[in-house]
Design a protein around this motif. Structure first.
Motif, PDB file in Angstrom:
ATOM      1  N   GLY A 185       0.804  -1.219   0.000  1.00 39.35           N
ATOM      2  CA  GLY A 185       0.000   0.000   0.000  1.00 39.35           C
ATOM      3  C   GLY A 185       0.834   1.264   0.000  1.00 39.35           C
ATOM      4  N   LYS A 186       2.021   1.196   0.588  1.00 38.87           N
ATOM      5  CA  LYS A 186       2.877   2.374   0.665  1.00 38.87           C
ATOM      6  C   LYS A 186       3.595   2.636  -0.655  1.00 38.87           C
ATOM      7  N   ASN A 187       3.940   1.597  -1.401  1.00 39.52           N
ATOM      8  CA  ASN A 187       4.792   1.761  -2.579  1.00 39.52           C
ATOM      9  C   ASN A 187       4.041   1.718  -3.904  1.00 39.52           C
ATOM     10  N   ILE A 188       2.825   1.201  -3.928  1.00 39.28           N
ATOM     11  CA  ILE A 188       2.091   1.131  -5.197  1.00 39.28           C
ATOM     12  C   ILE A 188       1.580   2.511  -5.577  1.00 39.28           C
ATOM     13  N   ARG A 189       1.820   2.879  -6.822  1.00 38.55           N
ATOM     14  CA  ARG A 189       1.303   4.128  -7.393  1.00 38.55           C
ATOM     15  C   ARG A 189       0.277   3.768  -8.463  1.00 38.55           C
ATOM     16  N   TYR A 190      -0.933   4.209  -8.258  1.00 35.66           N
ATOM     17  CA  TYR A 190      -2.005   3.846  -9.196  1.00 35.66           C
ATOM     18  C   TYR A 190      -1.708   4.442 -10.569  1.00 35.66           C
ATOM     19  N   PRO A 191      -1.602   3.624 -11.646  1.00 33.22           N
ATOM     20  CA  PRO A 191      -1.327   4.169 -12.983  1.00 33.22           C
ATOM     21  C   PRO A 191      -2.403   5.175 -13.398  1.00 33.22           C
ATOM     22  N   SER A 192      -1.966   6.286 -13.997  1.00 27.18           N
ATOM     23  CA  SER A 192      -2.907   7.342 -14.375  1.00 27.18           C
ATOM     24  C   SER A 192      -3.904   6.869 -15.424  1.00 27.18           C
ATOM     25  N   GLN A 193      -3.427   6.077 -16.391  1.00 27.05           N
ATOM     26  CA  GLN A 193      -4.351   5.621 -17.432  1.00 27.05           C
ATOM     27  C   GLN A 193      -5.388   4.648 -16.868  1.00 27.05           C
ATOM     28  N   ALA A 194      -5.011   3.864 -15.865  1.00 23.09           N
ATOM     29  CA  ALA A 194      -5.975   2.972 -15.228  1.00 23.09           C
ATOM     30  C   ALA A 194      -6.982   3.758 -14.401  1.00 23.09           C
ATOM     31  N   ALA A 195      -6.505   4.848 -13.755  1.00 26.55           N
ATOM     32  CA  ALA A 195      -7.422   5.666 -12.966  1.00 26.55           C
ATOM     33  C   ALA A 195      -8.425   6.389 -13.862  1.00 26.55           C
ATOM     34  N   ARG A 196      -7.955   6.888 -15.030  1.00 23.43           N
ATOM     35  CA  ARG A 196      -8.878   7.588 -15.934  1.00 23.43           C
ATOM     36  C   ARG A 196      -9.931   6.636 -16.495  1.00 23.43           C
ATOM     37  N   ALA A 197      -9.516   5.395 -16.758  1.00 26.57           N
ATOM     38  CA  ALA A 197     -10.451   4.409 -17.315  1.00 26.57           C
ATOM     39  C   ALA A 197     -11.219   3.664 -16.237  1.00 26.57           C
ATOM     40  N   ASN A 198     -11.008   4.033 -14.951  1.00 26.55           N
ATOM     41  CA  ASN A 198     -11.689   3.390 -13.824  1.00 26.55           C
ATOM     42  C   ASN A 198     -11.446   1.876 -13.824  1.00 26.55           C
ATOM     43  N   ILE A 199     -10.195   1.477 -14.025  1.00 26.77           N
ATOM     44  CA  ILE A 199      -9.823   0.066 -14.057  1.00 26.77           C
ATOM     45  C   ILE A 199      -9.488  -0.381 -12.635  1.00 26.77           C
ATOM     46  N   GLN A 200     -10.150  -1.433 -12.177  1.00 30.76           N
ATOM     47  CA  GLN A 200      -9.899  -2.018 -10.870  1.00 30.76           C
ATOM     48  C   GLN A 200      -9.830  -3.537 -11.021  1.00 30.76           C
ATOM     49  N   GLY A 201      -9.125  -4.179 -10.129  1.00 29.84           N
ATOM     50  CA  GLY A 201      -9.045  -5.626 -10.203  1.00 29.84           C
ATOM     51  C   GLY A 201      -7.838  -6.168  -9.468  1.00 29.84           C
ATOM     52  N   ARG A 202      -7.485  -7.415  -9.806  1.00 28.23           N
ATOM     53  CA  ARG A 202      -6.421  -8.117  -9.109  1.00 28.23           C
ATOM     54  C   ARG A 202      -5.392  -8.610 -10.108  1.00 28.23           C
ATOM     55  N   VAL A 203      -4.131  -8.314  -9.831  1.00 26.62           N
ATOM     56  CA  VAL A 203      -3.003  -8.787 -10.636  1.00 26.62           C
ATOM     57  C   VAL A 203      -2.329  -9.909  -9.856  1.00 26.62           C
ATOM     58  N   ILE A 204      -2.207 -11.078 -10.477  1.00 30.26           N
ATOM     59  CA  ILE A 204      -1.609 -12.235  -9.807  1.00 30.26           C
ATOM     60  C   ILE A 204      -0.179 -12.397 -10.325  1.00 30.26           C
ATOM     61  N   LEU A 205       0.768 -12.300  -9.426  1.00 26.01           N
ATOM     62  CA  LEU A 205       2.182 -12.430  -9.748  1.00 26.01           C
ATOM     63  C   LEU A 205       2.718 -13.735  -9.185  1.00 26.01           C
ATOM     64  N   GLN A 206       3.816 -14.194  -9.797  1.00 23.55           N
ATOM     65  CA  GLN A 206       4.510 -15.377  -9.301  1.00 23.55           C
ATOM     66  C   GLN A 206       6.006 -15.128  -9.410  1.00 23.55           C
ATOM     67  N   PHE A 207       6.731 -15.438  -8.342  1.00 23.72           N
ATOM     68  CA  PHE A 207       8.174 -15.220  -8.330  1.00 23.72           C
ATOM     69  C   PHE A 207       8.819 -16.301  -7.481  1.00 23.72           C
ATOM     70  N   THR A 208      10.150 -16.367  -7.549  1.00 27.73           N
ATOM     71  CA  THR A 208      10.915 -17.373  -6.820  1.00 27.73           C
ATOM     72  C   THR A 208      11.643 -16.710  -5.660  1.00 27.73           C
ATOM     73  N   VAL A 209      11.448 -17.266  -4.468  1.00 26.55           N
ATOM     74  CA  VAL A 209      12.189 -16.808  -3.292  1.00 26.55           C
ATOM     75  C   VAL A 209      13.437 -17.684  -3.190  1.00 26.55           C
ATOM     76  N   MET A 210      14.594 -17.072  -3.370  1.00 24.33           N
ATOM     77  CA  MET A 210      15.851 -17.805  -3.383  1.00 24.33           C
ATOM     78  C   MET A 210      16.246 -18.235  -1.968  1.00 24.33           C
ATOM     79  N   PRO A 211      17.218 -19.143  -1.836  1.00 28.47           N
ATOM     80  CA  PRO A 211      17.649 -19.576  -0.496  1.00 28.47           C
ATOM     81  C   PRO A 211      18.154 -18.436   0.377  1.00 28.47           C
ATOM     82  N   ASP A 212      18.687 -17.363  -0.242  1.00 24.16           N
ATOM     83  CA  ASP A 212      19.145 -16.236   0.570  1.00 24.16           C
ATOM     84  C   ASP A 212      18.033 -15.217   0.830  1.00 24.16           C
ATOM     85  N   GLY A 213      16.783 -15.481   0.356  1.00 25.42           N
ATOM     86  CA  GLY A 213      15.660 -14.593   0.603  1.00 25.42           C
ATOM     87  C   GLY A 213      15.410 -13.573  -0.486  1.00 25.42           C
TER      88      GLY A 213
END
Length: 266
Positions: A185-213
């Motif tokens: 919540g602190k670091n996300i900046r709502y994209p201006s084009q998404a705000a103008r188009a009233n775009i809302q929803g959920r983005v699903i990401l996947q990443f690898t957590v390495m042994p060192d974190g």
């Protein structure tokens, strides 16, 4: 003096001409015509009802003819169950008992080692088994070695390089789920084009957590576009190191799925 309008109009004129008589009897003629019209209307309205009430009603009889048809119902056919063919037994490879020599203190009587002719068309095993000669199934003998007291370095490296999707101890953002939500919540900046188009929803990401974190190999599994997918990946790259996942007490690579929500506050 009661002088009518007709007397005034026809004063000094010929009253025997006819017009005087018509004007004099006009009101009576109108009343008679109105009464005759009402009588005629009532007559035309009630005569059909009177005639229909005097005539006897004709009863109409209907005949319904029913035809019964016999239908032959076939009996269900009995299913013939065909038994499966008997399983063919796999041919047994001929084996010859051959054990590696061991150093012992006591002398034990053992069977003599097999001859070269016996080993040509047989597979080396720990016991003698009578079977068929199958040259195509003969494989080289397995090297018999004793138990190793050392550590299998290759196996450990293979476990470390393997990417797990489920482990005994899952990777975790330092501070837990609440800290992770605060960071997003602190670091996300709502994209201006998404705000103008009233775009809302959920983005699903996947990443690898390495042994060192550390975080690596960030991918978007499901996005909503308008710059939201790129913004979610950017914030994940800013994350500090996580607590790595562990399998059998060792830190390993773990594939982690994270949903990032974009919502416009009213």
């Amino acid at each position: 003096m009661n002088t009518s309008l007709d007397e005034i109009v026809f004063e000094g004129r010929n009253k025997a001409y006819g017009a005087y008589a018509l004007r004099l009897n006009y009101a009576k003629n109108v009343q008679r015509a109105f009464a005759a019209g009402i009588a005629l209307f009532l007559t035309l309205m009630y005569v059909p009802r009177l005639v229909s009430s005097l005539r006897p009603e004709k009863k109409t009889e209907y005949m319904v003819e029913s035809v019964l048809t016999e239908i032959d119902i076939d009996k269900p056919k009995e299913e013939i169950v065909v038994p499966p063919p008997p399983a063919e037994e796999a041919p047994v490879q001929r084996q010859v008992r051959y054990l590696p020599p061991e150093v012992v203190t006591d002398v034990v009587e053992e069977s003599p080692p097999p001859t070269i002719d016996a080993l040509e068309n047989a597979q080396i095993s720990s016991q003698n088994v009578e079977g068929e000669l199958l040259p195509d199934l003969i494989v080289p003998p397995t090297e018999l070695v004793g138990p190793s007291k050392g550590t299998d370095i290759g196996a450990e490296s293979a476990v470390e390089e393997k990417i797990f999707t489920s482990v005994e101890q899952q990777p975790e953002f330092f501070g837990g789920q609440d800290a992770l939500m605060k960071f997003l919540g602190k670091n996300i900046r709502y994209p201006s084009q998404a705000a103008r188009a009233n775009i809302q929803g959920r983005v699903i990401l996947q990443f690898t957590v390495m042994p060192d974190g550390s975080i690596a190999d960030i991918q978007t599994l499901k996005g909503i576009g308008f710059g939201c997918d790129e913004e979610a990946e950017r914030v994940v790259r800013l994350m500090p190191k996580w607590k790595p996942g562990k399998q059998a007490g060792k830190a390993v690579r773990v594939r982690f799925t994270l949903p990032v929500y974009f919502s416009i506050q009213d």
